[in-house]
Design an enzyme around this catalytic site. Structure first.
Site, short mmCIF file in Angstrom:
data_model
loop_
_atom_site.label_atom_id
_atom_site.label_comp_id
_atom_site.label_asym_id
_atom_site.label_seq_id
_atom_site.Cartn_x
_atom_site.Cartn_y
_atom_site.Cartn_z
N GLU A 110 13.81 48.80 22.23
CA GLU A 110 14.43 48.88 23.55
C GLU A 110 15.11 47.53 23.73
OE1 GLU A 110 13.21 50.15 28.05
OE2 GLU A 110 11.98 48.62 27.09
N ASP B 153 8.76 48.43 23.50
CA ASP B 153 9.14 48.23 24.89
C ASP B 153 9.65 46.80 25.06
OD1 ASP B 153 9.03 48.99 27.80
OD2 ASP B 153 7.57 47.35 27.83
#
Length: 692
Positions: free
Chosen positions: A381, A345
């Site tokens: 990401e 993330d």
């Protein structure tokens, strides 16, 4: 009778609580502390002992407690300066979780005592209340409870088909899963789920965060919670809310069952920030252990946190002990549970050095040289909200990356946007303009029509506006640009023409994903037309809004998705490792060619270009002769009218049509003519086959 313990110096090298058969060694990093106190608790939550760790080696405080056994509950109180203006927030009244604990006992309770300051008096005030009754306790673990002998599958990237899923939301309403297991790790790898995933052809399940997390207080005040789990507080602890009858062993059993079915497990991990939020957040662990070391603080204003994550704080990955914590955590999940990879993330945050984003920074370099972690799948990401934070295509060759540009491109194309066809050409070939550098492979682009963050694929075809009112933020949260289309009616409708147009659009989007070079990823539920009622930011909706409604799943769409995955698996040309640029093969043919429906050249300068064909062959390195048996023709007709497609001459072979998104059911049809009709608003795929 309360036992007494003999305490010796112990060892600093193994952080956390390490039982050796006779006693337990405790070691905690804190560079700025004045004193570290180990606190022991009984199972009723009563604090029975306070033991000052007797030794400090460098920045590690340590001590060995003889005859202290596995199962013992504990926490830390760390004393030092409470000087927020200097970046220090020590408060020995707050019980702190061990960053290395493998288990929690008890639950978090949203209470003012969990904050280092007095509510209503500002973060520079000092709160003397004991937080121990309101926080979980760390647990001394036995090494045999979860032995570190797991193995990974190591499937080839070129074969990957990723299914992004939430443990609870995917299983909580599944009618074929026993009620006492729904919403748990045990349910995720149940017979019903394994049968479904195997039918789809899934090769890897990517789980939304399963490391222990704590909901933000602001959400709890609104009667909501952090459903997605992007608020980690225990980097070694499986989220307790998902534990089933098997406890933590259920997580290992889940991975083992997935592996037995040939399915890898990838974890979505949140190493960029913690659940302690900004300077008004609670003191649960890192803030009270050594705030100035664990977090990035503003230059010249260390009272405040760098907020590149948008969550209030940012972990200081440049610090060697913070980096060590993350790497130790990742290795633990691989060696103890058999996890096959990680999706990071806000990965830009992890790759940001004090000078900015650096693809050769400490974290990325450490991963690539690690003997364990360099052998698992790594997915970035590639963005955060910090300066220069959007880095799509900027990660090292060992990484795949979520490609949000791909998502937006295919949505824009099928919606009918001008100039979208030009972008789609690059998307179909793996976004080579960004990823074909430094020896990267085509699988680097993780392609998707939808992910957990945003509209589901079905909602892309049913809503023009987000509908996030239930989130309690006056519908201001969530993506502004969804590139969606409601076909004239916002939300549900009984109009049969609109419903069929939406279903066809969904099939077009899914087919585009599976027929593109790169790695396809499917959001759980998209295979059955799952809807979130137009909510494009369901992070706080732990209810029917975000849970999959298995009873409402479209069986025809599930079969269609499975057919797409089977077609991709059967044809290596659709999942090549090398990028295709129209290179000439040894047989004189090119690995990729573009054409118009009439067989002529495409006019790439036409802003209204809406129909195109792409002929794919094996790359020059894999060509085996004149007209490879794995030659594929894709025809995309965005026009609102049927079009006649002139088929390329591949004599002595013939074309066989295998994909037609104008229909629910798929089947092979031999084409005997030199042309074929491609229905309006549809995609067709043809395979060169032997003439009979």
């Amino acid at each position: 009778m309360t036992p007494t313990y003999e305490v010796t110096a112990g060892r600093p090298n193994a952080l956390g609580a390490q039982w050796d058969g006779e006693g337990t060694n405790f070691a905690l990093f804190s560079d700025h502390a004045h004193r570290v106190t180990l606190c022991l608790f009984d199972t009723d939550g009563r604090e029975t002992h306070q033991i000052d760790l007797p030794e400090r080696s460098g920045a590690v405080w340590h001590g060995y407690v003889q005859r202290l056994s596995p199962g013992q509950l504990y926490g830390y109180r760390v004393d030092g300066p409470y000087a927020p203006d200097r970046g220090h927030r020590f408060n020995a009244n707050k019980l702190l979780l061990d960053p290395y604990t493998r288990d929690f006992h008890g639950l978090f309770k949203h209470d003012p005592a969990c904050f280092g300051y007095v509510w209503g008096e500002g973060d520079q005030s000092f709160d003397a209340r004991d937080s121990a009754p309101f926080v979980p306790k760390s647990v001394v673990s036995h090494p045999d409870w979860l032995p570190q002998d797991a193995r990974t599958l190591n499937r080839d990237w070129e074969d990957a088909f990723i299914y992004e899923a939430h443990v609870k939301g995917t299983t909580i309403q599944h009618p074929m899963i026993a009620e006492d297991k729904r919403g748990t790790y045990d349910a995720m790898a149940s017979d019903a789920m394994l049968e479904h995933l195997s039918t789809l052809g899934v090769t890897a399940v990517e789980l939304l965060p399963v490391q222990a997390f704590n909901p933000e207080g602001a959400l709890q005040d609104r009667g909501l919670t952090n459903y997605w789990g992007y608020n980690t507080i225990g980097f070694f602890v499986p989220e307790p809310k998902y534990l089933g009858p098997s406890g933590a062993r259920g997580f290992r059993a889940m991975v083992d069952r997935f592996h037995a079915a040939g399915i890898e497990v990838i974890l979505d991990v949140v190493y960029n920030h913690t659940a302690e939020s900004d300077h008004y957040g609670p003191t649960l662990s890192f803030r009270g252990i050594d705030n100035a070391s664990y977090y990035r603080l503003l230059d010249g204003q260390p009272r405040y946190y760098v907020n590149d994550t948008g969550t209030g704080n940012t972990l200081n990955v440049s610090h060697p002990f913070v980096l060590r914590l993350i790497l130790d955590s990742m290795r633990y999940w691989v060696t103890t549970f058999g996890v096959d990879g990680f999706r990071f993330d806000l990965a830009t945050t992890l790759a940001r050095e004090p000078s900015g984003f650096d693809r050769h920074g400490g974290f990325l370099d450490a991963l690539r040289q690690d003997p364990v972690l360099s052998n698992v799948k790594l997915i970035a990401e590639p963005w955060d909200i910090g300066p220069g934070g959007y880095r799509l295509g900027g990660f090292p060759p060992e990484f795949a990356e979520w490609n949000d540009r791909y998502r937006d491109t295919i949505r824009r194309f099928w919606r009918g946007d001008a100039r979208a066809a030009q972008d789609l050409g690059g998307a179909l070939l793996g976004t080579a303009d960004l990823f074909d550098t430094r020896g990267r492979r085509a699988w680097s682009s993780v392609n998707f029509a939808a992910a957990h963050d945003g509209f589901t694929t079905a909602d892309v075809t049913a809503y023009e506006q987000r509908h996030n009112e239930a989130n309690g933020e006056d519908n201001r949260d969530g993506h502004h640009d969804n590139f969606s289309d409601n076909f004239g009616v916002e939300g549900e409708t009984d109009d049969p023409d609109i419903r069929e147009a939406r279903r066809r659009r969904v099939r077009n989007l899914l087919a585009t994903v599976f027929l593109s070079q790169g790695t396809p990823m499917l959001l759980a539920g998209d295979e059955g037309g799952n809807t979130q009622g137009g909510n494009n930011n369901a992070y706080c909706q732990d209810n029917e809004t975000a849970w999959l409604d298995w009873e409402a799943m479209d069986g025809n769409l599930i079969a269609f998705t499975a057919a797409l995955a089977a077609f991709r698996h059967a044809h290596p040309t659709l999942r090549q490792s090398r990028f295709l640029h129209g290179a000439e093969r040894s047989d004189g043919r090119r690995d990729v060619e573009w054409q118009a429906f009439d067989g002529g050249a495409l006019n790439w300068r036409d802003p209204g270009l809406s129909s195109l064909c792409i002929l794919l062959r094996g790359s020059a390195e894999s060509a085996t002769g004149d007209a490879s048996p794995d030659t594929i023709l894709l025809a995309l007709n965005r026009e609102d009218a049927d079009q006649e497609l002139h088929l390329p001459d591949i004599a002595p072979r013939r074309w066989q049509q295998e994909i037609d998104t104008s229909r629910d059911k798929q089947g092979a049809t031999m084409i005997d003519e030199r042309s074929v009709t491609v229905p309006r608003c549809s995609l067709a795929a043809f395979v060169a086959t032997e003439a009979t």
